[in-house]
Design a protein around this motif. Structure first.
Motif, PDB file in Angstrom:
ATOM      1  N   SER A 124      -8.612  -8.705  26.283  1.00 40.98           N
ATOM      2  CA  SER A 124      -8.199  -9.209  27.595  1.00 40.98           C
ATOM      3  C   SER A 124      -8.340  -8.133  28.671  1.00 40.98           C
ATOM      4  O   SER A 124      -8.745  -8.421  29.800  1.00 40.98           O
ATOM      5  CB  SER A 124      -6.747  -9.699  27.536  1.00 40.98           C
ATOM      6  OG  SER A 124      -5.872  -8.647  27.136  1.00 40.98           O
ATOM      7  N   GLY A 138      -9.443  -0.898  23.401  1.00 43.35           N
ATOM      8  CA  GLY A 138      -8.352  -1.617  24.039  1.00 43.35           C
ATOM      9  C   GLY A 138      -8.408  -3.108  23.751  1.00 43.35           C
ATOM     10  O   GLY A 138      -9.354  -3.610  23.121  1.00 43.35           O
ATOM     11  N   PRO A 139      -7.410  -3.861  24.208  1.00 41.58           N
ATOM     12  CA  PRO A 139      -7.415  -5.313  24.014  1.00 41.58           C
ATOM     13  C   PRO A 139      -8.598  -5.968  24.710  1.00 41.58           C
ATOM     14  O   PRO A 139      -9.037  -5.520  25.779  1.00 41.58           O
ATOM     15  CB  PRO A 139      -6.085  -5.753  24.656  1.00 41.58           C
ATOM     16  CG  PRO A 139      -5.252  -4.524  24.750  1.00 41.58           C
ATOM     17  CD  PRO A 139      -6.204  -3.387  24.911  1.00 41.58           C
ATOM     18  N   GLY A 145       1.185  -4.501  22.484  1.00 43.79           N
ATOM     19  CA  GLY A 145      -0.076  -4.041  21.918  1.00 43.79           C
ATOM     20  C   GLY A 145      -1.230  -4.985  22.160  1.00 43.79           C
ATOM     21  O   GLY A 145      -2.386  -4.562  22.214  1.00 43.79           O
ATOM     22  N   ASP A 146      -0.934  -6.287  22.320  1.00 45.86           N
ATOM     23  CA  ASP A 146      -1.984  -7.275  22.574  1.00 45.86           C
ATOM     24  C   ASP A 146      -2.383  -7.335  24.038  1.00 45.86           C
ATOM     25  O   ASP A 146      -3.393  -7.969  24.380  1.00 45.86           O
ATOM     26  CB  ASP A 146      -1.516  -8.674  22.142  1.00 45.86           C
ATOM     27  CG  ASP A 146      -1.408  -8.802  20.636  1.00 45.86           C
ATOM     28  OD1 ASP A 146      -0.640  -9.667  20.175  1.00 45.86           O
ATOM     29  OD2 ASP A 146      -2.086  -8.033  19.931  1.00 45.86           O
ATOM     30  N   ARG A 147      -1.605  -6.692  24.920  1.00 45.08           N
ATOM     31  CA  ARG A 147      -1.825  -6.868  26.355  1.00 45.08           C
ATOM     32  C   ARG A 147      -1.980  -5.570  27.139  1.00 45.08           C
ATOM     33  O   ARG A 147      -2.321  -5.598  28.311  1.00 45.08           O
ATOM     34  CB  ARG A 147      -0.647  -7.671  26.958  1.00 45.08           C
ATOM     35  CG  ARG A 147      -0.625  -9.109  26.466  1.00 45.08           C
ATOM     36  CD  ARG A 147       0.722  -9.763  26.640  1.00 45.08           C
ATOM     37  NE  ARG A 147       0.665 -11.165  26.225  1.00 45.08           N
ATOM     38  CZ  ARG A 147       0.741 -11.560  24.957  1.00 45.08           C
ATOM     39  NH1 ARG A 147       0.900 -10.669  23.989  1.00 45.08           N
ATOM     40  NH2 ARG A 147       0.663 -12.842  24.641  1.00 45.08           N
TER      41      ARG A 147
END
Length: 472
Positions: free
Chosen positions: A75, A72-73, A430-432
């Motif tokens: 963050s 996963g990301p 996709g980044d979060r």
């Protein structure tokens, strides 16, 4: 335990876990925990095989283990570490290591090689008691914030008793549980197989079930997976039936096993018996679909009742919220992760599943709040919406769940007015968000329906989409 290119016997796994457990004890000595709980060790490794090894080793002492999705990301990984209160993270991710150092994270950051170079340390195993917590899990609540809860060995032993009696787990059975150990279903199967004396086959990706010949090559007879995988399995078994002749038992969890999926598996794998169980991490196993249709037959050790919104017990057949009491139930959520209560003063617990109870059969309708299951993942729609906060050129958004044959439901994002291109929306998500949370469809409405207080009416938005009033 068997992976595509590695394996460990019970004896080898035990010896290795003792070495790593001892190494963790030495590394943690003098480390301030700051809570009444034992040290919490987070495992964030990219392979299911290595994750399983480290989970077994970390839980061999007086510690609590939690697993974080390494795919996963970053963050999201940092958020999970903060939520769980981990004091140690074992990871092979350079990006996570760099992010934690940049945050001045106060815990220990370790790698598998560091722990494996400790053969000469004196062993001093300190196993925890059956009523002590050994595992920390998280789930998404109706507000979208992750809620953390603990499981004791005794609570998991109650689940394993169900696996022995009803789900085909036993000595000498070869069980395939493909997918990351961050899946609660896969993680439970690790402990289930170790406790019952079987052989666990693991895979980094769910796709190894239908893209490889491992089932045939490794003599697998029992499969544990999410219902969404069964459509691809049925397709593969239809094309290459000899690959899957050995499967005798299929166990699914994480979502209801649809009649369509059951029919496809019955046709493609007529020799396999498919059972879908009903339960949650907090409550443990509640029942399975032996009753047929949409009915859940409760397990003998589970007490159940349905209550209204004010807590009053309703007569049989009435629609309301399911409350259960059993030895597998957790006692509550960790403070600071939610204000929701899991149990009442008499030990009854609920995650707000809705339906009808008739005798020992429960008809599950859905969960109160905006939480859905897609592809075996629990996703909070509020969390999907919040991920788009601050995106340039994007106004009000609303996440909804749509029916979809293979996944059960898929997530769609409805935007008000004009919006950035879909490729930009997907890249932002996709980044979060974890992959299961990324919306699979996009719609635009000139104006989203709202309540008098200005809140978007999710049900009204979904109805407009069903009527074809959204622009894709």
């Amino acid at each position: 335990m068997v992976a595509k290119d590695a394996r460990l016997t019970y004896g080898e796994l035990y010896a290795e876990s003792q070495r790593i457990s001892t190494a963790l004890d030495h590394l943690l000595r003098g480390t301030a925990v700051g809570t009444a709980l034992p040290p919490i060790v987070a495992v964030c490794l990219t392979t299911a095989f290595d994750t399983a090894r480290l989970v077994v080793a970390a839980e061999a002492g007086d510690r609590i283990v939690t697993v974080i999705d390494a795919h996963g990301p970053v963050s999201l990984q940092r958020q999970q570490l903060a939520t769980t209160g981990a004091t140690v993270v074992i990871t092979d991710s350079p990006a996570l290591r760099d992010a934690l150092r940049a945050d001045d994270w106060p815990g220990l950051i370790l790698g598998l090689p560091e722990l494996m170079r400790t053969d000469r340390l004196p062993a001093d195993p300190t196993p925890s008691a059956d009523d002590a917590p050994f595992l920390l899990l998280t789930s998404s609540g109706t507000t979208g914030a992750p809620k953390a809860f603990l499981k004791t060995r005794a609570q998991y032993a109650a689940n394993i008793d169900v696996s022995l009696r009803h789900l085909g787990a036993m000595d000498d059975i070869a069980t395939f549980a493909p997918g990351p150990m961050s899946y609660s279903l896969t993680l439970y199967t690790l402990f289930e197989v170790l406790a019952t004396g079987g052989r666990l086959h693991v895979a980094d990706r769910l796709e190894e079930l239908w893209l490889t010949s491992r089932v045939r090559d490794e003599g697998i007879t029992r499969l544990v997976t999410v219902p969404a995988a069964l459509h691809a399995l049925a397709d593969a078994a239809t094309r290459k039936p000899r690959r899957y002749d050995g499967i005798e038992r299929i166990i699914t969890g994480g979502a209801a096993l649809s009649s369509h999926a059951r029919a496809r598996i019955a046709e493609a794998l007529p020799g396999a018996d498919a059972t879908g169980y009903f339960g949650t991490g907090e409550l443990g196993f509640i029942g399975d679909d032996r009753a047929g249709g949409k009915m859940i037959r409760l397990y003998p050790q589970v007490e159940a009742q349905v209550r209204d919104d004010h807590g009053a017990v309703l007569p049989l057949g009435a629609f309301g919220t399911l409350w259960v009491r059993s030895r597998s139930c957790s006692t509550g959520y960790l403070p600071g992760t939610t204000t929701s209560s899991l149990t009442d003063a008499d030990g009854w617990a609920s995650v707000h599943d809705q339906g009808h109870l008739r005798g020992r059969d429960f008809t599950f309708v859905g969960r109160r709040g905006d939480v859905v299951t897609t592809g075996g993942h629990t996703v909070a729609l509020d969390e999907v919406e919040r991920a788009f906060d601050g995106m340039p050129q994007l106004g009000v958004v609303c996440a909804i769940a749509e029916a979809q044959p293979a996944l059960g439901v898929r997530i769609a994002l409805v935007v008000e007015g004009e919006a950035p291109p879909r490729a930009e929306l997907r890249a932002w998500a996709g980044d979060r968000l974890a992959p299961a949370s990324v919306p699979r469809r996009w719609y635009a409405l000139p104006e989203l329906p709202r309540t008098s207080g200005g809140k978007v009416r999710r049900a009204a938005v979904a109805e407009l989409i069903v009527r074809g009033q959204g622009r894709r």
